[in-house]
Design an enzyme around this catalytic site. Structure first.
Site, mmCIF file in Angstrom:
data_model
loop_
_atom_site.group_PDB
_atom_site.id
_atom_site.type_symbol
_atom_site.label_atom_id
_atom_site.label_comp_id
_atom_site.label_asym_id
_atom_site.label_seq_id
_atom_site.Cartn_x
_atom_site.Cartn_y
_atom_site.Cartn_z
ATOM 1 N N ARG A 93 0.855 -1.175 0.000
ATOM 2 C CA ARG A 93 0.000 0.000 0.000
ATOM 3 C C ARG A 93 0.896 1.231 0.000
ATOM 4 O O ARG A 93 1.932 1.254 0.665
ATOM 5 C CB ARG A 93 -0.912 0.031 1.242
ATOM 6 C CG ARG A 93 -2.059 -0.977 1.207
ATOM 7 C CD ARG A 93 -3.108 -0.610 0.143
ATOM 8 N NE ARG A 93 -4.254 -1.502 0.144
ATOM 9 C CZ ARG A 93 -4.354 -2.602 -0.615
ATOM 10 N NH1 ARG A 93 -3.370 -2.950 -1.431
ATOM 11 N NH2 ARG A 93 -5.448 -3.342 -0.564
ATOM 12 N N GLU A 124 -4.161 7.594 -5.061
ATOM 13 C CA GLU A 124 -4.401 6.852 -6.312
ATOM 14 C C GLU A 124 -5.705 7.320 -6.941
ATOM 15 O O GLU A 124 -6.705 7.396 -6.231
ATOM 16 C CB GLU A 124 -4.444 5.343 -6.015
ATOM 17 C CG GLU A 124 -3.097 4.839 -5.528
ATOM 18 C CD GLU A 124 -3.078 3.346 -5.175
ATOM 19 O OE1 GLU A 124 -4.103 2.679 -5.351
ATOM 20 O OE2 GLU A 124 -2.031 2.877 -4.719
ATOM 21 N N HIS A 153 -1.419 0.209 -9.704
ATOM 22 C CA HIS A 153 -2.030 -0.738 -8.748
ATOM 23 C C HIS A 153 -2.612 -1.961 -9.474
ATOM 24 O O HIS A 153 -3.811 -2.216 -9.431
ATOM 25 C CB HIS A 153 -3.108 -0.040 -7.892
ATOM 26 C CG HIS A 153 -3.321 -0.723 -6.574
ATOM 27 N ND1 HIS A 153 -3.662 -0.057 -5.418
ATOM 28 C CD2 HIS A 153 -3.229 -2.034 -6.222
ATOM 29 C CE1 HIS A 153 -3.789 -0.919 -4.427
ATOM 30 N NE2 HIS A 153 -3.532 -2.140 -4.893
HETATM 31 C C1 DGY Z 1 -5.348 -6.303 -2.864
HETATM 32 O O1 DGY Z 1 -6.036 -7.297 -3.132
HETATM 33 O O2 DGY Z 1 -5.290 -5.831 -1.733
HETATM 34 C C2 DGY Z 1 -4.580 -5.711 -3.976
HETATM 35 O O3 DGY Z 1 -3.965 -4.527 -3.622
HETATM 36 C C3 DGY Z 1 -5.446 -5.584 -5.208
HETATM 37 O O4 DGY Z 1 -4.634 -5.662 -6.339
#
Ligand code: DGY
Length: 310
Positions: free
Chosen positions: A224, A253, A272
């Site tokens: 993240r 984002e 992402h």
């Molecule tokens: C998640 O599943 O948390 C990912 O970041 C999505 O790609």
């Protein structure tokens, strides 16, 4: 839409709904399928009085106030496991693209700059084989990344605060050595982040930690954005202390179009897409369907995040 079991309403746009739009559309709903771009905070939960289950289409669920959901008896589910290998693949794409300057090399050709057939100094990068890889967070994805490193004959260090196995068992399982965070940062050529976003991991990698990293080393983040202090990262990249970064996730984002990171040649940026393979996204969708159907039928969903609610 009536599916046979439920009345289903879907948000029609690719752009995430505002909080008001979610409340308006879901006010009467008992189940809600969410993306990580939907903020489901205490306020929102209060405004959805009929809610029984929140089904997240992602493994990470930091956009949901799980504590508040639990307090109100609402089940929260996610999609663990199915996206592990796909996200590890993307992590390796970023490691390799950053270390070997693949995106820069592609741009070099497209801009018409390839005028000399072969140059001993052309687009020199860093070796991956025999290098030291530091993995922060040894959950499912961290383990899958470590497994791939064996093919590159790498020395793998890891730092993990929560794990099911003993450290010795984990070291044996992943063929890697557990270290303190500082040792990992000091000794790794490539550092890859695989922690969930929690109050303990916000800015886990800040000015101090970036300063400890080896000169010329590479940071890869597929976890993240908020795990890294992005301003400090920018400074570490422009000062020449870090060699490069491969980033799938950002503080904000989509990344603002005027973000200074976009101007840096030694950074590989992707929007992402950690879990973005056709198969994995389809499997995640099926998993969400199973979770929400089970919960609404009064059964235990297979991927419950807050089992204490049952
Ligand atoms: C998640 O599943 O948390 C990912 O970041 C999505 O790609």
């Amino acid at each position: 839409m009536i599916t046979g079991m439920f009345y289903v309403t879907t948000w029609p746009s690719e752009h995430p709904p505002s909080k008001e739009e979610i409340v308006e559309m879901a006010a009467d709903c008992q189940g809600l399928i969410t993306l990580l771009s939907d903020t489901i905070d205490a306020d929102m939960i209060t405004n959805l009085p009929n809610l029984k289950v929140i089904t997240q289409y992602a493994v990470g669920y930091d956009n949901i106030d799980v504590k508040e959901a639990t307090r109100r008896g609402i089940i929260v589910t996610n999609t663990p496991g199915v996206l592990t290998e796909t996200t590890a693949d993307l992590t390796w794409s970023l490691i390799m693209a950053t270390a070997r300057r693949i995106v820069e090399a592609d741009r070099y050709i497209r801009k018409g700059n390839w005028n000399v057939a072969w140059g001993p100094q052309l687009l020199l990068g860093a070796d991956i084989y025999d290098a030291t890889l530091g993995i922060i967070g040894m959950g499912r994805i961290g383990k899958a990344v470590a497994r791939r490193a064996q093919g590159f004959n790498m020395r793998v260090l890891f730092h993990s605060r929560s794990h099911n196995e003993s450290i010795a068992a984990l070291e044996e399982l992943v063929g890697a050595q557990s270290t303190s965070l500082d040792t990992l940062l000091r000794e790794s050529d490539i550092v890859s982040l695989h922690v969930p976003l929690t109050s303990a991991t916000i800015h886990l990698i800040g000015e101090k930690e970036l300063g400890i990293m080896k000169k010329g080393s590479i940071l890869v983040n597929t976890s993240r954005g908020q795990v890294v202090d992005q301003d400090a990262l920018y400074r570490a990249l422009t000062s020449g202390h870090l060699g490069g970064a491969g980033l799938d996730v950002f503080t904000e984002e989509p990344i603002p179009k005027d973000s200074p990171l976009i101007g840096l040649p030694n950074v590989v940026l992707v929007p992402h897409i950690g879990s973005a393979s056709k198969n994995t996204r389809a499997t995640m969708a099926t998993m969400c369907a199973k979770n929400i159907i089970a919960a609404l039928n009064g059964e235990r969903p297979p991927n419950i995040v807050n089992p204490e609610v049952l």
